[in-house]
Design a protein around this motif. Sequence first.
Motif, PDB file in Angstrom:
ATOM      1  N   MET A   1      -2.792  -0.477  17.250  1.00  0.00           N
ATOM      2  CA  MET A   1      -1.979   0.587  16.288  1.00  0.00           C
ATOM      3  C   MET A   1      -2.906   1.693  16.676  1.00  0.00           C
ATOM      4  SD  MET A   1      -1.972   1.834  12.243  1.00  0.00           S
ATOM      5  CE  MET A   1      -1.553   3.344  11.453  1.00  0.00           C
TER       6      MET A   1
ATOM      7  N   ASN B   1       2.984  -1.480  -4.108  1.00  0.00           N
ATOM      8  CA  ASN B   1       1.842  -0.420  -4.540  1.00  0.00           C
ATOM      9  C   ASN B   1       0.934  -0.905  -5.615  1.00  0.00           C
ATOM     10  OD1 ASN B   1      -0.329   0.742  -2.955  1.00  0.00           O
ATOM     11  ND2 ASN B   1      -0.139   2.599  -4.803  1.00  0.00           N
TER      12      ASN B   1
ATOM     13  N   GLY C   1       0.666  -1.300   0.002  1.00  0.00           N
ATOM     14  CA  GLY C   1       0.066  -0.144  -0.015  1.00  0.00           C
ATOM     15  C   GLY C   1       0.565   0.848  -0.170  1.00  0.00           C
ATOM     16  N   ALA C   2      -0.301   2.234  -0.347  1.00  0.00           N
ATOM     17  CA  ALA C   2       1.062   3.488  -0.485  1.00  0.00           C
ATOM     18  C   ALA C   2       0.304   5.209  -0.428  1.00  0.00           C
ATOM     19  CB  ALA C   2       1.498   3.430  -1.660  1.00  0.00           C
TER      20      ALA C   2
ATOM     21  N   GLY D   1      -4.428  -5.018  13.694  1.00  0.00           N
ATOM     22  CA  GLY D   1      -4.523  -3.317  13.557  1.00  0.00           C
ATOM     23  C   GLY D   1      -5.356  -2.126  15.072  1.00  0.00           C
TER      24      GLY D   1
ATOM     25  N   TRP E   1       3.734  -4.487  -8.184  1.00  0.00           N
ATOM     26  CA  TRP E   1       3.097  -5.950  -7.510  1.00  0.00           C
ATOM     27  C   TRP E   1       2.390  -6.611  -8.844  1.00  0.00           C
ATOM     28  CZ3 TRP E   1      -0.928  -4.516  -2.674  1.00  0.00           C
ATOM     29  CH2 TRP E   1      -1.255  -5.570  -2.762  1.00  0.00           C
TER      30      TRP E   1
ATOM     31  N   VAL F   1      -3.097  -3.315   9.028  1.00  0.00           N
ATOM     32  CA  VAL F   1      -3.214  -1.884   9.920  1.00  0.00           C
ATOM     33  C   VAL F   1      -5.109  -2.178   9.252  1.00  0.00           C
ATOM     34  CG1 VAL F   1      -1.632  -0.646   8.872  1.00  0.00           C
ATOM     35  CG2 VAL F   1      -4.365  -0.976   7.438  1.00  0.00           C
ATOM     36  N   ILE F   2      -5.493  -2.650   8.934  1.00  0.00           N
ATOM     37  CA  ILE F   2      -6.928  -3.491   9.812  1.00  0.00           C
ATOM     38  C   ILE F   2      -7.171  -3.724  10.866  1.00  0.00           C
ATOM     39  CG2 ILE F   2      -8.861  -5.134   8.567  1.00  0.00           C
ATOM     40  CD1 ILE F   2      -7.490  -2.929   6.414  1.00  0.00           C
ATOM     41  N   PHE F   3      -8.156  -2.659  11.228  1.00  0.00           N
ATOM     42  CA  PHE F   3      -8.624  -3.463  13.006  1.00  0.00           C
ATOM     43  C   PHE F   3     -10.403  -4.140  13.030  1.00  0.00           C
ATOM     44  CE2 PHE F   3      -9.408   0.875  11.883  1.00  0.00           C
ATOM     45  CZ  PHE F   3     -10.892   1.452  12.176  1.00  0.00           C
TER      46      PHE F   3
ATOM     47  N   ILE G   1      -7.615  -3.681   1.877  1.00  0.00           N
ATOM     48  CA  ILE G   1      -7.819  -5.276   1.541  1.00  0.00           C
ATOM     49  C   ILE G   1      -8.017  -5.961   3.296  1.00  0.00           C
ATOM     50  CG2 ILE G   1      -7.449  -7.364   0.220  1.00  0.00           C
ATOM     51  CD1 ILE G   1      -5.605  -5.334  -1.500  1.00  0.00           C
TER      52      ILE G   1
HETATM   53  P1  NDP Z   1      -5.579   4.896   1.760  1.00  0.00           P
HETATM   54  O1  NDP Z   1      -7.799   5.282   0.887  1.00  0.00           O
HETATM   55  O2  NDP Z   1      -5.377   6.184   1.570  1.00  0.00           O
HETATM   56  O3  NDP Z   1      -5.068   3.452   0.818  1.00  0.00           O
HETATM   57  C1  NDP Z   1      -5.539   2.936   0.349  1.00  0.00           C
HETATM   58  C2  NDP Z   1      -4.577   1.668  -0.662  1.00  0.00           C
HETATM   59  O4  NDP Z   1      -4.758   0.713  -0.458  1.00  0.00           O
HETATM   60  C3  NDP Z   1      -4.232   2.310  -1.314  1.00  0.00           C
HETATM   61  O5  NDP Z   1      -2.487   1.719  -1.346  1.00  0.00           O
HETATM   62  C4  NDP Z   1      -4.523   1.242  -2.506  1.00  0.00           C
HETATM   63  O6  NDP Z   1      -3.494   1.036  -3.330  1.00  0.00           O
HETATM   64  C5  NDP Z   1      -4.320   0.091  -1.589  1.00  0.00           C
HETATM   65  N1  NDP Z   1      -5.687  -0.539  -2.345  1.00  0.00           N
HETATM   66  C6  NDP Z   1      -7.147  -0.649  -1.683  1.00  0.00           C
HETATM   67  N2  NDP Z   1      -7.744  -1.742  -2.492  1.00  0.00           N
HETATM   68  C7  NDP Z   1      -6.923  -2.677  -3.801  1.00  0.00           C
HETATM   69  C8  NDP Z   1      -7.235  -3.764  -4.060  1.00  0.00           C
HETATM   70  N3  NDP Z   1      -7.915  -4.039  -4.557  1.00  0.00           N
HETATM   71  N4  NDP Z   1      -5.420  -4.072  -4.491  1.00  0.00           N
HETATM   72  C9  NDP Z   1      -4.539  -3.654  -3.719  1.00  0.00           C
HETATM   73  N5  NDP Z   1      -4.503  -2.414  -3.539  1.00  0.00           N
HETATM   74  C10 NDP Z   1      -5.374  -1.646  -3.012  1.00  0.00           C
HETATM   75  O7  NDP Z   1      -6.815   4.702   2.628  1.00  0.00           O
HETATM   76  P2  NDP Z   1      -6.236   4.596   3.755  1.00  0.00           P
HETATM   77  O8  NDP Z   1      -4.383   4.468   3.715  1.00  0.00           O
HETATM   78  O9  NDP Z   1      -6.507   6.119   4.732  1.00  0.00           O
HETATM   79  O10 NDP Z   1      -6.545   3.274   5.044  1.00  0.00           O
HETATM   80  C11 NDP Z   1      -6.124   2.088   4.490  1.00  0.00           C
HETATM   81  C12 NDP Z   1      -6.931   1.596   5.559  1.00  0.00           C
HETATM   82  O11 NDP Z   1      -6.249   1.192   7.014  1.00  0.00           O
HETATM   83  C13 NDP Z   1      -8.266   1.378   5.648  1.00  0.00           C
HETATM   84  O12 NDP Z   1      -8.717  -0.097   5.402  1.00  0.00           O
HETATM   85  C14 NDP Z   1      -8.424   1.726   7.251  1.00  0.00           C
HETATM   86  O13 NDP Z   1      -9.191   1.714   8.142  1.00  0.00           O
HETATM   87  C15 NDP Z   1      -6.554   1.357   8.484  1.00  0.00           C
HETATM   88  N6  NDP Z   1      -6.394   2.339   8.741  1.00  0.00           N
HETATM   89  C16 NDP Z   1      -6.084   1.284   9.873  1.00  0.00           C
HETATM   90  C17 NDP Z   1      -5.333   2.533  10.950  1.00  0.00           C
HETATM   91  C18 NDP Z   1      -5.491   1.909  12.487  1.00  0.00           C
HETATM   92  O14 NDP Z   1      -4.696   2.627  13.160  1.00  0.00           O
HETATM   93  N7  NDP Z   1      -5.161   0.085  12.285  1.00  0.00           N
HETATM   94  C19 NDP Z   1      -5.257   4.233  10.881  1.00  0.00           C
HETATM   95  C20 NDP Z   1      -5.745   4.859   9.942  1.00  0.00           C
HETATM   96  C21 NDP Z   1      -6.329   3.806   8.570  1.00  0.00           C
HETATM   97  P3  NDP Z   1      -3.933   2.229  -4.601  1.00  0.00           P
HETATM   98  O15 NDP Z   1      -2.898   2.912  -4.722  1.00  0.00           O
HETATM   99  O16 NDP Z   1      -3.350   1.577  -6.181  1.00  0.00           O
HETATM  100  O17 NDP Z   1      -5.387   2.600  -4.785  1.00  0.00           O
END
Ligand code: NDP
Length: 282
Positions: free
Chosen positions: A251, A154, A130-131, A248, A180, A225-227, A199
């Motif tokens: 975090m 990513n 992820g990015a 997650g 990826w 990171v998924i909680f 995901i």
């Molecule tokens: P963003 O929308 O900024 O980023 C999502 C990332 O997931 C991107 O890198 C995207 O890739 C990738 N992605 C999504 N679907 C797919 C897929 N099918 N295949 C491959 N890559 C995929 O979201 P955030 O970074 O803000 O949040 C990400 C997750 O982290 C969320 O589920 C959020 O709930 C969780 N989170 C948890 C925290 C915690 O405290 N535990 C704190 C903050 C967030 P691409 O760039 O190619 O679109």
Amino acid sequence: MKNYRAELTGVFGDPVDDNPTGVVEEAAFAAKNLNYRYLTIKVLPEDLGKAMDSVKIFGMKGINLTMPHKIKVLPYLDELSPAAEIIGAVNTVIQKEGKLFGENTDGKGFVTALKNSGETLDKKNVTILGAGGAARAIAVECALNGAAHINIINRSIEKGEELASLIQMKTDSSAKYLNWKNNMAIPSDTDILINATSIGFSPNVTDKPDIDYTTITPEMCVCDVIFNPAETIFLKSAAENGAKTITGLGMLVQQAALNFTLWTGVEAPVDVMEDALKKEFE
Ligand code: NDP
């Protein structure tokens, strides 16, 4: 004289209704006998400037920012922490003497949870899936906490390359973007593997990142990171290969704990906060 005025904190976002942070912060305020409130407030993108003015007008202790405000809030702040400056996004604002200070506690929460589980980042090789916003904050904090090298895997090339070059240019860690591919192999020298994509988040609980799970080894520490759910299929598959896993939830709790202390100056009741969050997802 009795004081009937509560100190105010909260979160601005859109959408924001399903954000559980208020439950966690309110449980902590109650446990520490603090007359504080955490308000979950819907703020439309075009109203962010007025909302930030209201933080000052209401004399709020601070505010969390969530989608879509984490980057757009920057022009309204007086000062940024070094990490928030590099990440280019803020999830926590602290108001002190009329000045708004921007911090990013997402990555710090991740690093605290990792260290609490007995891991260190010093000279470690980290691979991040992820990015997006979470990946960005985690990558920067891993670099600032001594990681030797960070791989960014990513789906979208541009975002992945941008994050790798940010780490390479702005921190002492080296970094590389890896395209990826289907059934992606995890680099064998990885010490810490992190799913920082969305995901597997509820309700899509059967989804997992498209990686070759046989390339995960017992020497790796694997984090999500998924909680919700905490035990994702990604983590279950990693555990089946003998890896140590970290959910997650840590975090999320740790970043809420950091915010609590930044706003109140009081040590956070982490156990209370963790229990409140777990109850929420029962
Ligand atoms: P963003 O929308 O900024 O980023 C999502 C990332 O997931 C991107 O890198 C995207 O890739 C990738 N992605 C999504 N679907 C797919 C897929 N099918 N295949 C491959 N890559 C995929 O979201 P955030 O970074 O803000 O949040 C990400 C997750 O982290 C969320 O589920 C959020 O709930 C969780 N989170 C948890 C925290 C915690 O405290 N535990 C704190 C903050 C967030 P691409 O760039 O190619 O679109």
